[in-house]
Design a protein around this motif. Structure first.
Motif, PDB file in Angstrom:
ATOM      1  N   ALA A  30      49.702  26.900  19.805  1.00 49.02           N
ATOM      2  CA  ALA A  30      48.651  25.880  19.688  1.00 49.02           C
ATOM      3  C   ALA A  30      47.259  26.500  19.621  1.00 49.02           C
ATOM      4  O   ALA A  30      46.273  25.791  19.461  1.00 49.02           O
ATOM      5  N   GLY A  31      47.172  27.823  19.754  1.00 45.82           N
ATOM      6  CA  GLY A  31      45.900  28.507  19.615  1.00 45.82           C
ATOM      7  C   GLY A  31      45.248  28.980  20.890  1.00 45.82           C
ATOM      8  O   GLY A  31      44.104  29.441  20.872  1.00 45.82           O
ATOM      9  N   CYS A  32      45.939  28.910  22.011  1.00 40.44           N
ATOM     10  CA  CYS A  32      45.347  29.356  23.272  1.00 40.44           C
ATOM     11  C   CYS A  32      45.206  30.873  23.292  1.00 40.44           C
ATOM     12  O   CYS A  32      46.154  31.600  23.002  1.00 40.44           O
ATOM     13  N   ALA A  33      44.027  31.341  23.653  1.00 36.30           N
ATOM     14  CA  ALA A  33      43.766  32.769  23.783  1.00 36.30           C
ATOM     15  C   ALA A  33      43.782  33.198  25.242  1.00 36.30           C
ATOM     16  O   ALA A  33      43.810  34.380  25.551  1.00 36.30           O
ATOM     17  N   SER A  34      43.751  32.223  26.147  1.00 38.10           N
ATOM     18  CA  SER A  34      43.763  32.478  27.587  1.00 38.10           C
ATOM     19  C   SER A  34      44.621  31.408  28.250  1.00 38.10           C
ATOM     20  O   SER A  34      44.419  30.211  28.022  1.00 38.10           O
ATOM     21  N   ILE A  35      45.585  31.860  29.045  1.00 36.03           N
ATOM     22  CA  ILE A  35      46.500  30.932  29.719  1.00 36.03           C
ATOM     23  C   ILE A  35      46.561  31.288  31.190  1.00 36.03           C
ATOM     24  O   ILE A  35      46.807  32.439  31.559  1.00 36.03           O
ATOM     25  N   THR A  36      46.329  30.289  32.027  1.00 34.41           N
ATOM     26  CA  THR A  36      46.447  30.465  33.472  1.00 34.41           C
ATOM     27  C   THR A  36      47.728  29.792  33.940  1.00 34.41           C
ATOM     28  O   THR A  36      47.948  28.606  33.678  1.00 34.41           O
ATOM     29  N   VAL A  37      48.568  30.558  34.609  1.00 38.96           N
ATOM     30  CA  VAL A  37      49.813  30.045  35.175  1.00 38.96           C
ATOM     31  C   VAL A  37      49.534  29.714  36.636  1.00 38.96           C
ATOM     32  O   VAL A  37      49.116  30.590  37.402  1.00 38.96           O
ATOM     33  N   VAL A  38      49.741  28.465  37.000  1.00 36.83           N
ATOM     34  CA  VAL A  38      49.488  28.014  38.368  1.00 36.83           C
ATOM     35  C   VAL A  38      50.832  27.772  39.044  1.00 36.83           C
ATOM     36  O   VAL A  38      51.534  26.808  38.715  1.00 36.83           O
ATOM     37  N   PRO A  39      51.222  28.645  39.985  1.00 34.53           N
ATOM     38  CA  PRO A  39      52.480  28.434  40.697  1.00 34.53           C
ATOM     39  C   PRO A  39      52.365  27.226  41.626  1.00 34.53           C
ATOM     40  O   PRO A  39      51.545  27.217  42.534  1.00 34.53           O
ATOM     41  N   VAL A  40      53.187  26.227  41.354  1.00 37.10           N
ATOM     42  CA  VAL A  40      53.194  25.040  42.197  1.00 37.10           C
ATOM     43  C   VAL A  40      54.257  25.266  43.277  1.00 37.10           C
ATOM     44  O   VAL A  40      55.283  24.602  43.343  1.00 37.10           O
ATOM     45  N   PHE A  41      53.964  26.273  44.097  1.00 38.69           N
ATOM     46  CA  PHE A  41      54.802  26.672  45.218  1.00 38.69           C
ATOM     47  C   PHE A  41      53.936  26.583  46.464  1.00 38.69           C
ATOM     48  O   PHE A  41      52.721  26.769  46.388  1.00 38.69           O
ATOM     49  N   PHE A  42      54.563  26.355  47.592  1.00 37.44           N
ATOM     50  CA  PHE A  42      53.798  26.222  48.818  1.00 37.44           C
ATOM     51  C   PHE A  42      53.364  27.569  49.390  1.00 37.44           C
ATOM     52  O   PHE A  42      52.354  27.666  50.061  1.00 37.44           O
ATOM     53  N   GLY A  43      54.116  28.608  49.114  1.00 30.71           N
ATOM     54  CA  GLY A  43      53.772  29.925  49.639  1.00 30.71           C
ATOM     55  C   GLY A  43      54.277  31.015  48.724  1.00 30.71           C
ATOM     56  O   GLY A  43      54.805  30.758  47.644  1.00 30.71           O
ATOM     57  N   GLN A  44      54.119  32.255  49.163  1.00 33.20           N
ATOM     58  CA  GLN A  44      54.482  33.400  48.339  1.00 33.20           C
ATOM     59  C   GLN A  44      55.823  33.984  48.761  1.00 33.20           C
ATOM     60  O   GLN A  44      55.892  35.070  49.316  1.00 33.20           O
ATOM     61  N   GLY A  45      56.881  33.253  48.466  1.00 32.40           N
ATOM     62  CA  GLY A  45      58.217  33.774  48.709  1.00 32.40           C
ATOM     63  C   GLY A  45      58.625  34.704  47.588  1.00 32.40           C
ATOM     64  O   GLY A  45      57.815  35.108  46.749  1.00 32.40           O
ATOM     65  N   GLY A  46      59.900  35.032  47.543  1.00 36.60           N
ATOM     66  CA  GLY A  46      60.410  35.980  46.564  1.00 36.60           C
ATOM     67  C   GLY A  46      60.173  35.563  45.121  1.00 36.60           C
ATOM     68  O   GLY A  46      59.924  36.408  44.264  1.00 36.60           O
ATOM     69  N   HIS A  47      60.244  34.266  44.844  1.00 38.21           N
ATOM     70  CA  HIS A  47      60.032  33.825  43.466  1.00 38.21           C
ATOM     71  C   HIS A  47      58.616  34.135  43.001  1.00 38.21           C
ATOM     72  O   HIS A  47      58.412  34.548  41.862  1.00 38.21           O
ATOM     73  N   VAL A  48      57.648  33.934  43.866  1.00 36.67           N
ATOM     74  CA  VAL A  48      56.252  34.189  43.484  1.00 36.67           C
ATOM     75  C   VAL A  48      55.949  35.689  43.501  1.00 36.67           C
ATOM     76  O   VAL A  48      55.260  36.194  42.617  1.00 36.67           O
ATOM     77  N   ARG A  49      56.481  36.389  44.481  1.00 35.52           N
ATOM     78  CA  ARG A  49      56.191  37.830  44.580  1.00 35.52           C
ATOM     79  C   ARG A  49      56.986  38.671  43.583  1.00 35.52           C
ATOM     80  O   ARG A  49      56.509  39.691  43.107  1.00 35.52           O
ATOM     81  N   ARG A  50      58.211  38.230  43.256  1.00 39.27           N
ATOM     82  CA  ARG A  50      59.081  39.065  42.422  1.00 39.27           C
ATOM     83  C   ARG A  50      59.301  38.456  41.036  1.00 39.27           C
ATOM     84  O   ARG A  50      59.054  39.099  40.014  1.00 39.27           O
ATOM     85  N   ASP A  51      59.776  37.223  40.984  1.00 38.05           N
ATOM     86  CA  ASP A  51      60.173  36.625  39.708  1.00 38.05           C
ATOM     87  C   ASP A  51      58.985  36.279  38.813  1.00 38.05           C
ATOM     88  O   ASP A  51      59.035  36.504  37.599  1.00 38.05           O
ATOM     89  N   LEU A  52      57.937  35.720  39.391  1.00 30.88           N
ATOM     90  CA  LEU A  52      56.784  35.336  38.578  1.00 30.88           C
ATOM     91  C   LEU A  52      56.111  36.537  37.917  1.00 30.88           C
ATOM     92  O   LEU A  52      55.846  36.489  36.705  1.00 30.88           O
ATOM     93  N   PRO A  53      55.845  37.636  38.632  1.00 36.07           N
ATOM     94  CA  PRO A  53      55.231  38.786  37.942  1.00 36.07           C
ATOM     95  C   PRO A  53      56.084  39.322  36.787  1.00 36.07           C
ATOM     96  O   PRO A  53      55.540  39.710  35.746  1.00 36.07           O
ATOM     97  N   LEU A  54      57.395  39.302  36.943  1.00 35.57           N
ATOM     98  CA  LEU A  54      58.271  39.749  35.851  1.00 35.57           C
ATOM     99  C   LEU A  54      58.145  38.821  34.644  1.00 35.57           C
ATOM    100  O   LEU A  54      58.081  39.279  33.497  1.00 35.57           O
ATOM    101  N   ALA A  55      58.108  37.527  34.905  1.00 36.60           N
ATOM    102  CA  ALA A  55      57.974  36.558  33.809  1.00 36.60           C
ATOM    103  C   ALA A  55      56.607  36.674  33.139  1.00 36.60           C
ATOM    104  O   ALA A  55      56.505  36.610  31.909  1.00 36.60           O
TER     105      ALA A  55
END
Length: 129
Positions: A66-91
């Motif tokens: 759609a033409g976005c040159a900048s994208i901010t990913v906002v984790p809608v998680f309550f805290g920084q568990g394994g998904h935010v610390r491990r899975d999100l950076p990989l993605a």
């Protein structure tokens, strides 16, 4: 979006996902509210880690298309568990590799923001009878 213009910035709300489609309803409402606040020139998408679609690479690719040159990913998680610390950076790294000219970054999880915690505390207090 204005006629003839492409968005330059987009937001992807990133949530866990679940087997029950009803689980996503509050995230969809959040996305609708954010779209209303951000306006038509800022795409807002939902993406899920697992069990639901789209996944993060698909949502990011759609915003890039759609033409976005900048994208901010906002984790809608309550805290920084394994998904935010491990899975999100990989993605995020996979998305950056797929779209090297696009600035893709992750915000802190919403539950780590004081304004969000203040809103939750106010909600809890309103529940007192």
């Amino acid at each position: 979006m204005n006629a003839g213009t492409l968005p330059s910035r987009g937001i992807v709300l990133f949530a866990h996902g679940a087997r029950d489609a009803r689980w996503a309803e509050p995230f969809e409402r959040l996305a609708q509210k954010l779209r209303a606040l951000a306006g038509p020139d800022t795409p807002v998408s939902l993406a899920f880690l697992e069990l639901m679609t789209p996944d993060l690479p698909t949502a990011v690719a759609a915003q890039v298309a759609a033409g976005c040159a900048s994208i901010t990913v906002v984790p809608v998680f309550f805290g920084q568990g394994g998904h935010v610390r491990r899975d999100l950076p990989l993605a995020i790294d996979a998305c950056r590799t797929a779209h090297p000219g696009v600035d893709i970054r992750a915000a802190v999880p919403v539950g780590e923001d004081d304004a969000v915690l203040d809103a939750l505390a106010a909600y809890c207090l309103r529940q007192l009878i």
